[in-house]
Design a protein around this motif. Structure first.
Motif, short mmCIF file in Angstrom:
data_model
loop_
_atom_site.label_atom_id
_atom_site.label_comp_id
_atom_site.label_asym_id
_atom_site.label_seq_id
_atom_site.Cartn_x
_atom_site.Cartn_y
_atom_site.Cartn_z
N ARG A 238 -33.49 -1.63 7.68
CA ARG A 238 -32.46 -2.54 7.18
C ARG A 238 -31.72 -1.94 5.99
NH1 ARG A 238 -35.42 -8.08 6.07
NH2 ARG A 238 -33.27 -8.72 5.63
N ARG A 239 -31.72 -0.63 5.87
CA ARG A 239 -31.09 0.00 4.72
C ARG A 239 -29.57 -0.06 4.76
NH1 ARG A 239 -33.93 5.79 4.79
NH2 ARG A 239 -34.05 5.24 7.01
N VAL A 240 -28.98 -0.13 5.97
CA VAL A 240 -27.52 -0.06 6.09
C VAL A 240 -27.00 -1.28 6.84
CG1 VAL A 240 -25.55 1.27 6.95
CG2 VAL A 240 -27.58 2.46 6.07
N ALA A 241 -25.98 -1.92 6.26
CA ALA A 241 -25.36 -3.08 6.88
C ALA A 241 -23.84 -2.92 6.87
CB ALA A 241 -25.75 -4.36 6.15
N ILE A 242 -23.19 -3.62 7.80
CA ILE A 242 -21.72 -3.69 7.79
C ILE A 242 -21.34 -4.84 6.86
CG2 ILE A 242 -19.66 -4.18 9.15
CD1 ILE A 242 -21.02 -2.86 11.53
N ARG A 243 -20.67 -4.49 5.77
CA ARG A 243 -20.30 -5.51 4.78
C ARG A 243 -18.98 -6.19 5.14
NH1 ARG A 243 -20.75 -4.75 -1.77
NH2 ARG A 243 -19.48 -6.55 -2.39
N ALA A 244 -18.05 -5.44 5.73
CA ALA A 244 -16.77 -6.01 6.15
C ALA A 244 -16.15 -5.10 7.18
CB ALA A 244 -15.84 -6.19 4.95
N GLN A 245 -15.31 -5.68 8.03
CA GLN A 245 -14.66 -4.88 9.07
C GLN A 245 -13.36 -5.56 9.46
OE1 GLN A 245 -16.49 -4.62 13.07
NE2 GLN A 245 -16.39 -2.39 12.87
N ALA A 246 -12.34 -4.78 9.80
CA ALA A 246 -11.05 -5.32 10.22
C ALA A 246 -10.43 -4.43 11.27
CB ALA A 246 -10.10 -5.46 9.03
N MET A 247 -9.75 -5.05 12.22
CA MET A 247 -8.93 -4.32 13.19
C MET A 247 -7.50 -4.83 13.08
SD MET A 247 -8.96 -4.21 17.36
CE MET A 247 -10.28 -3.03 17.58
N THR A 248 -6.56 -3.90 13.08
CA THR A 248 -5.15 -4.27 13.04
C THR A 248 -4.41 -3.56 14.18
OG1 THR A 248 -4.74 -2.47 11.47
CG2 THR A 248 -5.09 -4.66 10.55
N THR A 249 -3.27 -4.12 14.55
CA THR A 249 -2.36 -3.46 15.49
C THR A 249 -0.97 -3.41 14.85
OG1 THR A 249 -1.95 -5.56 16.63
CG2 THR A 249 -3.70 -4.16 17.52
N ASP A 250 -0.03 -2.87 15.57
CA ASP A 250 1.29 -2.61 15.00
C ASP A 250 2.06 -3.89 14.71
OD1 ASP A 250 1.70 0.40 15.04
OD2 ASP A 250 1.07 0.06 17.11
N THR A 251 2.93 -3.79 13.72
CA THR A 251 3.88 -4.85 13.38
C THR A 251 5.28 -4.27 13.54
OG1 THR A 251 3.85 -4.21 11.04
CG2 THR A 251 2.25 -5.88 11.75
N PRO A 252 6.33 -5.10 13.40
CA PRO A 252 7.69 -4.57 13.59
C PRO A 252 8.03 -3.37 12.72
CG PRO A 252 7.74 -6.96 13.66
CD PRO A 252 6.34 -6.58 13.29
N SER A 253 7.37 -3.25 11.54
CA SER A 253 7.69 -2.14 10.65
C SER A 253 7.42 -0.78 11.29
CB SER A 253 6.89 -2.25 9.35
OG SER A 253 5.50 -2.10 9.58
N THR A 254 6.47 -0.71 12.22
CA THR A 254 6.18 0.55 12.91
C THR A 254 7.44 1.14 13.53
OG1 THR A 254 3.91 -0.13 13.41
CG2 THR A 254 4.85 1.62 14.77
N PHE A 255 8.24 0.29 14.13
CA PHE A 255 9.39 0.75 14.91
C PHE A 255 10.72 0.55 14.20
CE2 PHE A 255 6.08 -1.19 17.59
CZ PHE A 255 5.60 -0.05 18.20
N GLU A 256 10.75 -0.28 13.16
CA GLU A 256 12.02 -0.65 12.55
C GLU A 256 12.24 -0.08 11.15
OE1 GLU A 256 12.02 -4.89 12.63
OE2 GLU A 256 11.98 -5.00 14.84
N ALA A 257 11.19 0.49 10.54
CA ALA A 257 11.31 0.93 9.15
C ALA A 257 12.02 2.27 9.00
CB ALA A 257 9.93 1.01 8.50
N GLY A 258 12.18 3.01 10.11
CA GLY A 258 12.80 4.33 10.02
C GLY A 258 11.94 5.30 9.24
N ASP A 259 10.63 5.24 9.44
CA ASP A 259 9.67 6.03 8.66
C ASP A 259 8.58 6.54 9.59
OD1 ASP A 259 7.77 7.04 6.94
OD2 ASP A 259 7.62 5.25 5.68
N MET A 260 8.48 7.86 9.74
CA MET A 260 7.49 8.43 10.64
C MET A 260 6.06 8.13 10.19
SD MET A 260 8.62 9.64 13.41
CE MET A 260 7.01 10.27 13.91
N MET A 261 5.83 7.96 8.92
CA MET A 261 4.48 7.60 8.47
C MET A 261 4.08 6.24 9.03
SD MET A 261 3.99 9.10 4.62
CE MET A 261 5.12 7.96 3.83
N ARG A 262 5.03 5.35 9.15
CA ARG A 262 4.74 4.04 9.71
C ARG A 262 4.62 4.09 11.23
NH1 ARG A 262 6.23 3.42 4.76
NH2 ARG A 262 5.51 1.56 3.64
#
Length: 394
Positions: A238-262
């Motif tokens: 029991r030494r290691v536990a998952i304290r928090a976790q999140a999954m995300t997917t794309d939002t409009p900024s991915t395609f509309e921000a004009g930024d390759m990092m996004r």
């Protein structure tokens, strides 16, 4: 609800170049057996299994796990591009946390071919059509393969915005090689200098050399997640536990921000990390060790900033000050990361889990980060999905 989800066991086989590995089902079965043995339980104790892979026919998960046992449990096959392994982990954690099962296996494997990644089905719409359209408007490199154009373009955007030199990416790759030299499960264990990285074959003049890209790799990794009650009842680790976790997917900024990092997931990573920090009540300054998705040296650099390990525009100094390695603020990719350890797509997220679990147990041997108590995992897949997981030493 089951309370904390414990990481009771982890297993991983050494990664290998395409053509030098066992078949996918043999690799997957071996990783599963290793995780079960590490947990000290039998396959018959597992209530559900989530199995990730990208390149394979339907029910490859059953093909692999039937060699471990045929117990009639639900086996769910998962494909979420390069975040596939951590998506399997995300689903396994949800199953345990919700009380649907007390003991769940997450398994990932990949049997890959040499060369750049590409689409397998050419008789239907390309899933990356929107990403390609956004990239075509920002990057004029039609002859560069798909993944290199995306991530090289993101690195180029950072260079233009913040004056980041090409040498920063080379230093990241050199750091990865130094870490991997101590990891017997890494596919590339030869140390290279930043100068050697810069002198390597040019893929994109002024933007990328060959060594700045991760190699196609074969391999497998697995984790056994259990409830606190199950762990206590069975006397499990029991030494290691998952304290928090999140999954995300794309939002409009991915395609509309004009930024390759996004385009390559900066906003997904930022959102997933922020959710984890908020849920856990911690900040990036509290982290001891991070395994992040360095499919290219360029993505490691921009991810430092997405995860708030340093301020926006601060990555060059973060690297030059050695804050991304042993003796610095937070050790990133002690395993060698995707750049040196390798990137078998379906296994990557679970290989990250394997490394961080061992770090928090204090059993990582030559790659050990002294006193590690809080570890962050970041696994990204274009198309897209990002999974961020925070582990704690109990």
């Amino acid at each position: 609800m089951a309370g904390k989800v414990q990481v009771a066991g982890v297993g991983m086989i050494p990664f290998a170049k395409p053509g030098a590995s066992a078949p996918y089902h043999a690799m997957g079965a071996e990783a599963a057996r290793l995780a079960l043995a590490d947990a000290g339980i039998d396959y018959a104790d597992v209530g559900q299994a989530y199995v990730g892979y990208v390149y394979g026919d339907s029910t490859c998960g059953q093909r692999a796990l039937y060699q471990v046992g045929a117990t009639g449990i639900p086996i769910v096959n998962v494909n979420n591009n390069c975040s596939t392994g951590s998506t399997a982990l995300f689903l396994a954690r949800q199953a345990v946390e919700s009380g649907a099962a007390d003991c769940v296996l997450a398994l990932g494997f990949e049997q890959m071919n040499p060369g750049a990644l590409g689409a397998l089905f050419h008789d239907r719409d390309n899933v990356f059509a929107a990403f390609d359209a956004a990239t075509d408007a920002l990057v004029d490199q039609p002859g560069v393969p798909l993944a290199l154009r995306y991530f090289g373009g993101a690195g180029q955007a950072h260079m233009r915005r913040h004056g980041t030199p090409l040498s920063s990416f080379a230093k990241i790759r050199a750091k990865a090689s130094r870490h991997a030299a101590k990891n017997p499960k890494a596919v590339f264990r030869k140390e290279v200098t930043a100068e050697e990285v810069l002198a390597d074959q040019v893929i994109w003049p002024g933007v990328m050399t060959r060594l700045m890209a991760c190699p196609p790799t074969c391999g497998a990794a697995a984790a056994v997640l259990v409830s606190e009650a199950f762990a206590e009842r069975r006397g499990l680790d029991r030494r290691v536990a998952i304290r928090a976790q999140a999954m995300t997917t794309d939002t409009p900024s991915t395609f509309e921000a004009g930024d390759m990092m996004r385009v390559v997931g900066y906003d997904m990573a930022r959102a997933a990390a922020d959710r984890v920090y908020e849920a856990a009540g911690v900040g990036p300054e509290d982290l001891d060790v991070v395994e992040l998705h360095d499919c290219f040296a360029h993505n490691e650099l921009i991810t430092y900033e997405a995860l708030r390990l340093c301020p926006e525009g601060g990555a060059e100094r973060f690297i030059d000050d050695g804050d991304n390695t042993y003796g610095g603020r937070v050790v990133t990719n002690p395993s060698g990361g995707l750049l040196s350890k390798g990137h078998p797509l379906g296994a990557t997220g679970l290989a990250q889990c394997y490394e961080l679990t061992r770090q928090l147990r204090g059993t990582a041997e030559a790659t050990q980060v002294e006193g590690a108590r809080l570890a962050l995992q970041h696994n990204l897949g274009l198309g897209g999905a990002c999974v961020t997981t925070l582990y704690e030493r109990s």
